[in-house]
Design a protein around this motif. Sequence first.
Motif, PDB file in Angstrom:
ATOM      1  N   THR A 403      47.181  25.305  39.344  1.00  0.00           N
ATOM      2  CA  THR A 403      46.374  26.449  39.762  1.00  0.00           C
ATOM      3  C   THR A 403      46.258  27.478  38.640  1.00  0.00           C
ATOM      4  O   THR A 403      45.184  28.071  38.430  1.00  0.00           O
ATOM      5  CB  THR A 403      46.985  27.097  41.014  1.00  0.00           C
ATOM      6  OG1 THR A 403      47.087  26.118  42.057  1.00  0.00           O
ATOM      7  CG2 THR A 403      46.152  28.259  41.496  1.00  0.00           C
ATOM      8  N   ALA A 404      47.336  27.697  37.908  1.00  0.00           N
ATOM      9  CA  ALA A 404      47.313  28.659  36.802  1.00  0.00           C
ATOM     10  C   ALA A 404      46.357  28.205  35.699  1.00  0.00           C
ATOM     11  O   ALA A 404      45.644  29.025  35.106  1.00  0.00           O
ATOM     12  CB  ALA A 404      48.712  28.861  36.251  1.00  0.00           C
ATOM     13  N   ARG A 405      46.317  26.897  35.423  1.00  0.00           N
ATOM     14  CA  ARG A 405      45.384  26.392  34.414  1.00  0.00           C
ATOM     15  C   ARG A 405      43.939  26.626  34.842  1.00  0.00           C
ATOM     16  O   ARG A 405      43.100  27.039  34.031  1.00  0.00           O
ATOM     17  CB  ARG A 405      45.628  24.905  34.190  1.00  0.00           C
ATOM     18  CG  ARG A 405      46.896  24.593  33.400  1.00  0.00           C
ATOM     19  CD  ARG A 405      47.159  23.118  33.359  1.00  0.00           C
ATOM     20  NE  ARG A 405      48.367  22.814  32.577  1.00  0.00           N
ATOM     21  CZ  ARG A 405      49.019  21.667  32.640  1.00  0.00           C
ATOM     22  NH1 ARG A 405      48.585  20.698  33.442  1.00  0.00           N
ATOM     23  NH2 ARG A 405      50.093  21.478  31.906  1.00  0.00           N
ATOM     24  N   ARG A 406      43.663  26.370  36.115  1.00  0.00           N
ATOM     25  CA  ARG A 406      42.317  26.614  36.620  1.00  0.00           C
ATOM     26  C   ARG A 406      41.978  28.098  36.549  1.00  0.00           C
ATOM     27  O   ARG A 406      40.878  28.476  36.117  1.00  0.00           O
ATOM     28  CB  ARG A 406      42.230  26.099  38.052  1.00  0.00           C
ATOM     29  CG  ARG A 406      40.893  26.362  38.738  1.00  0.00           C
ATOM     30  CD  ARG A 406      40.942  27.636  39.558  1.00  0.00           C
ATOM     31  NE  ARG A 406      39.684  27.909  40.248  1.00  0.00           N
ATOM     32  CZ  ARG A 406      39.336  29.077  40.742  1.00  0.00           C
ATOM     33  NH1 ARG A 406      40.157  30.135  40.607  1.00  0.00           N
ATOM     34  NH2 ARG A 406      38.186  29.248  41.359  1.00  0.00           N
ATOM     35  N   ASN A 407      42.909  28.944  36.947  1.00  0.00           N
ATOM     36  CA  ASN A 407      42.654  30.383  36.953  1.00  0.00           C
ATOM     37  C   ASN A 407      42.413  30.925  35.555  1.00  0.00           C
ATOM     38  O   ASN A 407      41.568  31.809  35.356  1.00  0.00           O
ATOM     39  CB  ASN A 407      43.823  31.114  37.597  1.00  0.00           C
ATOM     40  CG  ASN A 407      43.936  30.839  39.092  1.00  0.00           C
ATOM     41  OD1 ASN A 407      42.997  30.356  39.714  1.00  0.00           O
ATOM     42  ND2 ASN A 407      45.086  31.136  39.665  1.00  0.00           N
ATOM     43  N   GLU A 408      43.138  30.409  34.579  1.00  0.00           N
ATOM     44  CA  GLU A 408      42.935  30.870  33.204  1.00  0.00           C
ATOM     45  C   GLU A 408      41.527  30.526  32.725  1.00  0.00           C
ATOM     46  O   GLU A 408      40.830  31.353  32.134  1.00  0.00           O
ATOM     47  CB  GLU A 408      43.971  30.246  32.277  1.00  0.00           C
ATOM     48  CG  GLU A 408      43.815  30.720  30.832  1.00  0.00           C
ATOM     49  CD  GLU A 408      44.518  29.832  29.833  1.00  0.00           C
ATOM     50  OE1 GLU A 408      44.869  30.331  28.738  1.00  0.00           O
ATOM     51  OE2 GLU A 408      44.700  28.631  30.119  1.00  0.00           O
ATOM     52  N   TYR A 409      41.091  29.305  33.007  1.00  0.00           N
ATOM     53  CA  TYR A 409      39.779  28.863  32.528  1.00  0.00           C
ATOM     54  C   TYR A 409      38.666  29.650  33.212  1.00  0.00           C
ATOM     55  O   TYR A 409      37.712  30.104  32.560  1.00  0.00           O
ATOM     56  CB  TYR A 409      39.611  27.368  32.786  1.00  0.00           C
ATOM     57  CG  TYR A 409      38.571  26.719  31.914  1.00  0.00           C
ATOM     58  CD1 TYR A 409      38.891  26.242  30.645  1.00  0.00           C
ATOM     59  CD2 TYR A 409      37.259  26.577  32.341  1.00  0.00           C
ATOM     60  CE1 TYR A 409      37.945  25.646  29.834  1.00  0.00           C
ATOM     61  CE2 TYR A 409      36.292  25.989  31.540  1.00  0.00           C
ATOM     62  CZ  TYR A 409      36.648  25.527  30.288  1.00  0.00           C
ATOM     63  OH  TYR A 409      35.700  24.948  29.480  1.00  0.00           O
ATOM     64  N   VAL A 410      38.785  29.832  34.525  1.00  0.00           N
ATOM     65  CA  VAL A 410      37.766  30.573  35.259  1.00  0.00           C
ATOM     66  C   VAL A 410      37.741  32.036  34.813  1.00  0.00           C
ATOM     67  O   VAL A 410      36.676  32.651  34.704  1.00  0.00           O
ATOM     68  CB  VAL A 410      38.011  30.462  36.776  1.00  0.00           C
ATOM     69  CG1 VAL A 410      37.086  31.403  37.548  1.00  0.00           C
ATOM     70  CG2 VAL A 410      37.802  29.029  37.239  1.00  0.00           C
TER      71      VAL A 410
END
Length: 492
Positions: A403-410
Amino acid sequence: MFNRTRALISLAALALGSGLAMPALAQDTLPDAIRMAYRTNPTLLGQRANQRALDESIVQARSGLRPSIDVSASANYTQVETPAGTTETESGGASIGLSQTLYSGGRISLGITATEANILAGREDLRSVEQQVLATVIQVYADVLRDEEIVRIRQENLTVLQRQLDEASARFEVGEITRTDVAQAEARLAQSEADLANSQAQLSVSRASYAAIVGQTPGRLAPLPPLPGVPDDFDVALDIGLAENPNVRAAEYALAAAEANVALARAEYLPSVRVSASYGGSTNELSSFDLADRTTFQAGATLSVPLFTGGLNQSRVSQALERANAAQIQIEGQRRTVLQSISSSYAQLISARSSLRAGEEAVRAATVAAEGVRQEAQVGLRTTLDVLNGELELRSAQVALVTARRNEYVAMAQLLLAMGRLDVTVLVPAEDVYDPSVNYERVRNRGGLPWDGVIEAIDRIAAPQIVPANDAEDAPIDTQLKGDTIQTAPRN
């Protein structure tokens, strides 16, 4: 196409819900998804059509430079009855007329200027919609990748817990553990099955969102590529956003159009000159309708000077000034919005990066801990509950990391969106970019005549000048940015 897309979505949901493996599909990349959405997204295509419709306003504005020609024809029959008898008369006629405005005090030319500014504002609105669509594509792409990884983690967790239950049952049979340990393993397995079902449902939702935005169901998605142009300094991001954000630029063009409308309203005080000519004929015998019997040619010029309009012109000027003032204030409002968006996106990016680093460390530590607990349980140093808790902490850490990886990219994409830099030419350099100026240049001179430029140049003579709203003596509001505070005060 829509039925086919709906069928593919239903098939994907059925496969996920039943635990079936999806057939191997060609790998899709983020540039592929952006390219597809850029070409087929209904919101984007609709905004392009709106912009092409707005381009037509320049044709309408420039039509005032050209003559108008009309043809009319009439036929009349009259019967009059009196005590002396009945009288019948017939008459008919036809004429052609031409009218050309030579000078309108700037009404035509200033209307053209205002229209051009509105078209430029529309282009910025189109750019804003384009970037919002691209940001949504990035978000749904990252969502699908995140949810696919979470489903994989849940499936792996289910396999491990099933094995743990089998081991607990075997140990219970030989009397090494109690029935309580088996029940704990069964409870965790049931919860894992529920978590997997929820994750599969969320993946189906994300895939449906992807299909709605991109225009096709996702296949096997490639990892997210690096996003170019993400600044590491907040001040740099803010400076770029205030200069390049399409909403700010659209507001600036809207102000330019409003200022032109102020000059246009003042032009109503000036005289106008118009020439006209007509040629026609008439007859008193409809049966023959020979117009050559009586022909008429008329030509003339008209000078019109407004002397008194009952306050209409003054009211129009005041109205245009207030609208210009509102447009100027709107620029500051858009700048505030950009400041808020960039601040929020930048803070989310910093938070996501911190969460990502913490998540990586948490997964590393939880992996070591879970393996250690399993080994210690084999020699009787740990209970079944300890093993189950260690597995739960590991899976929770893995989900948090994904989830953190997705949040960083978004968050990076949202920061570029707020800056006005989420452009298709950067994300997909080889894509054939839609250029709204092509249609504008195609339609601008539709119906044009050789003397259009001459008439426009004459019309600008002595026309009211376009004055910036801040410089207008009768502008009622003064708005300026001082430090971090926007101050608005009445003019003296």
